[in-house]
Design a protein around this motif. Structure first.
Motif, PDB file in Angstrom:
ATOM      1  N   VAL A 128       0.844  -1.191   0.000  1.00 48.96           N
ATOM      2  CA  VAL A 128       0.000   0.000   0.000  1.00 48.96           C
ATOM      3  C   VAL A 128       0.879   1.241   0.000  1.00 48.96           C
ATOM      4  O   VAL A 128       1.820   1.346   0.796  1.00 48.96           O
ATOM      5  N   TYR A 129       0.570   2.176  -0.883  1.00 49.40           N
ATOM      6  CA  TYR A 129       1.290   3.447  -0.984  1.00 49.40           C
ATOM      7  C   TYR A 129       0.294   4.564  -0.662  1.00 49.40           C
ATOM      8  O   TYR A 129      -0.791   4.631  -1.260  1.00 49.40           O
ATOM      9  N   ILE A 130       0.666   5.438   0.276  1.00 47.42           N
ATOM     10  CA  ILE A 130      -0.241   6.494   0.726  1.00 47.42           C
ATOM     11  C   ILE A 130       0.500   7.827   0.715  1.00 47.42           C
ATOM     12  O   ILE A 130       1.650   7.912   1.149  1.00 47.42           O
ATOM     13  N   ALA A 131      -0.168   8.872   0.219  1.00 50.16           N
ATOM     14  CA  ALA A 131       0.431  10.205   0.200  1.00 50.16           C
ATOM     15  C   ALA A 131      -0.577  11.236   0.686  1.00 50.16           C
ATOM     16  O   ALA A 131      -1.792  11.077   0.507  1.00 50.16           O
ATOM     17  N   SER A 132      -0.061  12.299   1.285  1.00 48.65           N
ATOM     18  CA  SER A 132      -0.914  13.401   1.729  1.00 48.65           C
ATOM     19  C   SER A 132      -1.276  14.324   0.574  1.00 48.65           C
ATOM     20  O   SER A 132      -2.278  15.038   0.624  1.00 48.65           O
ATOM     21  N   ARG A 133      -0.462  14.310  -0.467  1.00 53.52           N
ATOM     22  CA  ARG A 133      -0.762  15.086  -1.670  1.00 53.52           C
ATOM     23  C   ARG A 133       0.034  14.506  -2.838  1.00 53.52           C
ATOM     24  O   ARG A 133       1.050  13.850  -2.643  1.00 53.52           O
ATOM     25  N   GLN A 134      -0.482  14.755  -4.047  1.00 55.55           N
ATOM     26  CA  GLN A 134       0.182  14.292  -5.266  1.00 55.55           C
ATOM     27  C   GLN A 134       0.413  15.485  -6.185  1.00 55.55           C
ATOM     28  O   GLN A 134      -0.403  16.403  -6.237  1.00 55.55           O
ATOM     29  N   THR A 135       1.505  15.445  -6.918  1.00 51.90           N
ATOM     30  CA  THR A 135       1.780  16.515  -7.877  1.00 51.90           C
ATOM     31  C   THR A 135       1.422  16.119  -9.299  1.00 51.90           C
ATOM     32  O   THR A 135       1.314  16.973 -10.176  1.00 51.90           O
TER      33      THR A 135
ATOM     34  N   GLY B  57      -1.201  13.543  -9.948  1.00 51.86           N
ATOM     35  CA  GLY B  57      -2.343  12.640  -9.857  1.00 51.86           C
ATOM     36  C   GLY B  57      -3.105  12.602 -11.170  1.00 51.86           C
ATOM     37  O   GLY B  57      -3.184  13.597 -11.894  1.00 51.86           O
ATOM     38  N   ARG B  58      -3.678  11.463 -11.483  1.00 49.84           N
ATOM     39  CA  ARG B  58      -4.419  11.343 -12.742  1.00 49.84           C
ATOM     40  C   ARG B  58      -5.624  10.433 -12.564  1.00 49.84           C
ATOM     41  O   ARG B  58      -5.673   9.588 -11.679  1.00 49.84           O
ATOM     42  N   GLY B  59      -6.592  10.637 -13.445  1.00 48.47           N
ATOM     43  CA  GLY B  59      -7.773   9.802 -13.463  1.00 48.47           C
ATOM     44  C   GLY B  59      -7.820   9.007 -14.751  1.00 48.47           C
ATOM     45  O   GLY B  59      -6.790   8.749 -15.389  1.00 48.47           O
ATOM     46  N   ARG B  60      -9.032   8.620 -15.127  1.00 51.13           N
ATOM     47  CA  ARG B  60      -9.194   7.837 -16.354  1.00 51.13           C
ATOM     48  C   ARG B  60      -8.768   8.673 -17.553  1.00 51.13           C
ATOM     49  O   ARG B  60      -8.886   9.884 -17.582  1.00 51.13           O
ATOM     50  N   ASN B  61      -8.263   7.953 -18.571  1.00 51.97           N
ATOM     51  CA  ASN B  61      -7.809   8.577 -19.815  1.00 51.97           C
ATOM     52  C   ASN B  61      -6.736   9.635 -19.563  1.00 51.97           C
ATOM     53  O   ASN B  61      -6.605  10.597 -20.313  1.00 51.97           O
ATOM     54  N   ARG B  62      -5.985   9.437 -18.462  1.00 50.91           N
ATOM     55  CA  ARG B  62      -4.857  10.295 -18.093  1.00 50.91           C
ATOM     56  C   ARG B  62      -5.264  11.739 -17.842  1.00 50.91           C
ATOM     57  O   ARG B  62      -4.449  12.657 -17.941  1.00 50.91           O
ATOM     58  N   ARG B  63      -6.515  11.958 -17.495  1.00 43.11           N
ATOM     59  CA  ARG B  63      -6.945  13.296 -17.114  1.00 43.11           C
ATOM     60  C   ARG B  63      -6.337  13.658 -15.765  1.00 43.11           C
ATOM     61  O   ARG B  63      -6.237  12.813 -14.876  1.00 43.11           O
ATOM     62  N   PRO B  64      -5.956  14.908 -15.564  1.00 40.69           N
ATOM     63  CA  PRO B  64      -5.390  15.315 -14.275  1.00 40.69           C
ATOM     64  C   PRO B  64      -6.397  15.107 -13.146  1.00 40.69           C
ATOM     65  O   PRO B  64      -7.603  15.347 -13.325  1.00 40.69           O
ATOM     66  N   PHE B  65      -5.903  14.648 -12.001  1.00 42.36           N
ATOM     67  CA  PHE B  65      -6.737  14.469 -10.820  1.00 42.36           C
ATOM     68  C   PHE B  65      -6.165  15.358  -9.721  1.00 42.36           C
ATOM     69  O   PHE B  65      -5.069  15.109  -9.223  1.00 42.36           O
ATOM     70  N   ALA B  66      -6.889  16.430  -9.383  1.00 43.69           N
ATOM     71  CA  ALA B  66      -6.398  17.371  -8.377  1.00 43.69           C
ATOM     72  C   ALA B  66      -6.167  16.641  -7.059  1.00 43.69           C
ATOM     73  O   ALA B  66      -7.044  15.920  -6.581  1.00 43.69           O
ATOM     74  N   SER B  67      -4.984  16.823  -6.479  1.00 39.33           N
ATOM     75  CA  SER B  67      -4.608  16.071  -5.277  1.00 39.33           C
ATOM     76  C   SER B  67      -3.969  16.987  -4.234  1.00 39.33           C
ATOM     77  O   SER B  67      -2.830  16.787  -3.816  1.00 39.33           O
ATOM     78  N   PRO B  68      -4.710  18.002  -3.765  1.00 42.10           N
ATOM     79  CA  PRO B  68      -4.126  18.940  -2.811  1.00 42.10           C
ATOM     80  C   PRO B  68      -4.063  18.368  -1.392  1.00 42.10           C
ATOM     81  O   PRO B  68      -4.632  17.302  -1.106  1.00 42.10           O
ATOM     82  N   GLU B  69      -3.392  19.074  -0.521  1.00 40.93           N
ATOM     83  CA  GLU B  69      -3.323  18.714   0.896  1.00 40.93           C
ATOM     84  C   GLU B  69      -4.745  18.596   1.450  1.00 40.93           C
ATOM     85  O   GLU B  69      -5.631  19.372   1.092  1.00 40.93           O
ATOM     86  N   GLY B  70      -4.940  17.620   2.322  1.00 40.12           N
ATOM     87  CA  GLY B  70      -6.260  17.403   2.907  1.00 40.12           C
ATOM     88  C   GLY B  70      -6.940  16.158   2.370  1.00 40.12           C
ATOM     89  O   GLY B  70      -7.983  15.740   2.890  1.00 40.12           O
ATOM     90  N   GLY B  71      -6.360  15.555   1.332  1.00 40.09           N
ATOM     91  CA  GLY B  71      -6.940  14.343   0.775  1.00 40.09           C
ATOM     92  C   GLY B  71      -6.217  13.097   1.243  1.00 40.09           C
ATOM     93  O   GLY B  71      -5.169  13.161   1.889  1.00 40.09           O
ATOM     94  N   ILE B  72      -6.805  11.955   0.934  1.00 43.14           N
ATOM     95  CA  ILE B  72      -6.161  10.654   1.121  1.00 43.14           C
ATOM     96  C   ILE B  72      -5.908  10.092  -0.272  1.00 43.14           C
ATOM     97  O   ILE B  72      -6.851   9.866  -1.039  1.00 43.14           O
TER      98      ILE B  72
ATOM     99  N   VAL C 102      -4.742  -0.456  -7.669  1.00 44.45           N
ATOM    100  CA  VAL C 102      -5.979   0.307  -7.512  1.00 44.45           C
ATOM    101  C   VAL C 102      -5.666   1.615  -6.809  1.00 44.45           C
ATOM    102  O   VAL C 102      -5.267   1.622  -5.636  1.00 44.45           O
ATOM    103  N   GLY C 103      -5.816   2.708  -7.533  1.00 48.12           N
ATOM    104  CA  GLY C 103      -5.584   4.033  -6.968  1.00 48.12           C
ATOM    105  C   GLY C 103      -6.884   4.642  -6.472  1.00 48.12           C
ATOM    106  O   GLY C 103      -7.908   4.595  -7.170  1.00 48.12           O
ATOM    107  N   ILE C 104      -6.855   5.200  -5.269  1.00 48.29           N
ATOM    108  CA  ILE C 104      -8.045   5.770  -4.638  1.00 48.29           C
ATOM    109  C   ILE C 104      -7.700   7.168  -4.139  1.00 48.29           C
ATOM    110  O   ILE C 104      -6.757   7.342  -3.367  1.00 48.29           O
ATOM    111  N   GLY C 105      -8.433   8.163  -4.608  1.00 50.48           N
ATOM    112  CA  GLY C 105      -8.221   9.535  -4.152  1.00 50.48           C
ATOM    113  C   GLY C 105      -9.466  10.053  -3.469  1.00 50.48           C
ATOM    114  O   GLY C 105     -10.526  10.160  -4.088  1.00 50.48           O
TER     115      GLY C 105
END
Length: 257
Positions: free
Chosen positions: A53-60, A62-77, A149-152
């Motif tokens: 399991v890999y866990i981060a407080s923020r990602q620089t 992050g991506r979703g389906r079809n390589r769309r950017p997935f906003a990953s600011p502080e405060g998320g899991i 499996v990535g979960i944001g």
């Protein structure tokens, strides 16, 4: 999240999963937890030490389906779970993850969570979580052997941290700084369900699916009514002439009526 949190998470995991704190890697920041997981698989070559399991407080990155950017600011899991799976690209992996997250939010956070097909998690009609499942080739077999499996989750992300184009669609489970003590139990519960029993996963998924019975816009091209699910989570829609088609890929955007 702190690196020491790995021990607290491991202590809440079901013993039959055989996951120690050394298999839970916590970062204050990373590019993408999915990329870390896939890189780890590439380095070992044989999937040793899984699940991991890999866990981060923020990602620089992050991506979703079809390589769309997935906003990953502080405060998320932001977490990715790598595990050996006979059919990693099977849709049941994705819907199993969606069911695990929705069930865990309801149990741990006390909030009613619904699923928008395929794998967006909604609370109060707004997206609080996105899921990206990817298959990984085995180094020796050259065949798909592993799932990542990535979960944001927008846990207590400040509203102003969301990109302007998603502020009307996204929400957080809690206000900034609230209920931080539930983060670790939420993470552990998701892992327990996802890697535990897969019994009746389709029925569990269907029970939280918000899309059925709704008018949907399919890929921005035509309207239909969502009327059912296939055996591995495909969406069955009915067209205006009464004919039905099954959607295995793509998106079905809900239309408010």
């Amino acid at each position: 999240m702190e690196k020491s949190d790995s021990k607290a998470i491991a202590s809440l995991l079901d013993s039959n999963l055989n996951i120690t704190n050394s298999q839970i890697l916590v970062y204050s920041e990373c590019g993408s937890t999915n990329d870390l997981a896939k890189s780890g698989l590439a380095q070992t070559g044989n999937g040793s030490g899984l699940p991991k399991v890999y866990i981060a407080s923020r990602q620089t990155q992050g991506r979703g389906r079809n390589r769309r950017p997935f906003a990953s600011p502080e405060g998320g899991i932001y977490m990715s779970i790598a595990f050996k799976c006979p059919n990693p690209v099977d849709a049941l992996v994705t819907i199993g993850a969606a069911a695990a997250v929705a069930e865990s939010i309801a149990k741990v956070c006390g909030q009613e969570a619904k699923i928008k097909w395929v794998n967006d998690i909604l609370v109060g009609g707004k997206k609080v979580c996105g899921i990206l499942a990817e298959g990984v080739l085995g180094a020796n077999s050259g065949e798909l052997e592993y799932a990542v499996v990535g979960i944001g989750i927008n846990y207590d992300t400040p509203w102003e941290s969301f990109p302007e184009d998603v502020r009307g669609k996204a929400a957080s489970l809690f206000a900034p700084g609230q209920n931080a003590q539930l983060k670790i139990p939420l993470i552990a519960n998701i892992i327990n369900i996802l890697l535990g029993s897969n019994e009746q996963v389709l029925e569990r998924y269907k029970g939280r699916l918000d899309t059925l019975g709704k008018r949907v816009l399919v890929n921005g091209q035509y309207y239909a009514n969502a009327v059912g699910l296939g055996e591995t989570g495909e969406l069955v829609v009915e067209l205006g002439d009464g004919s039905r088609i099954t959607l295995a890929y793509g998106e079905a955007s809900i239309i408010a009526i």
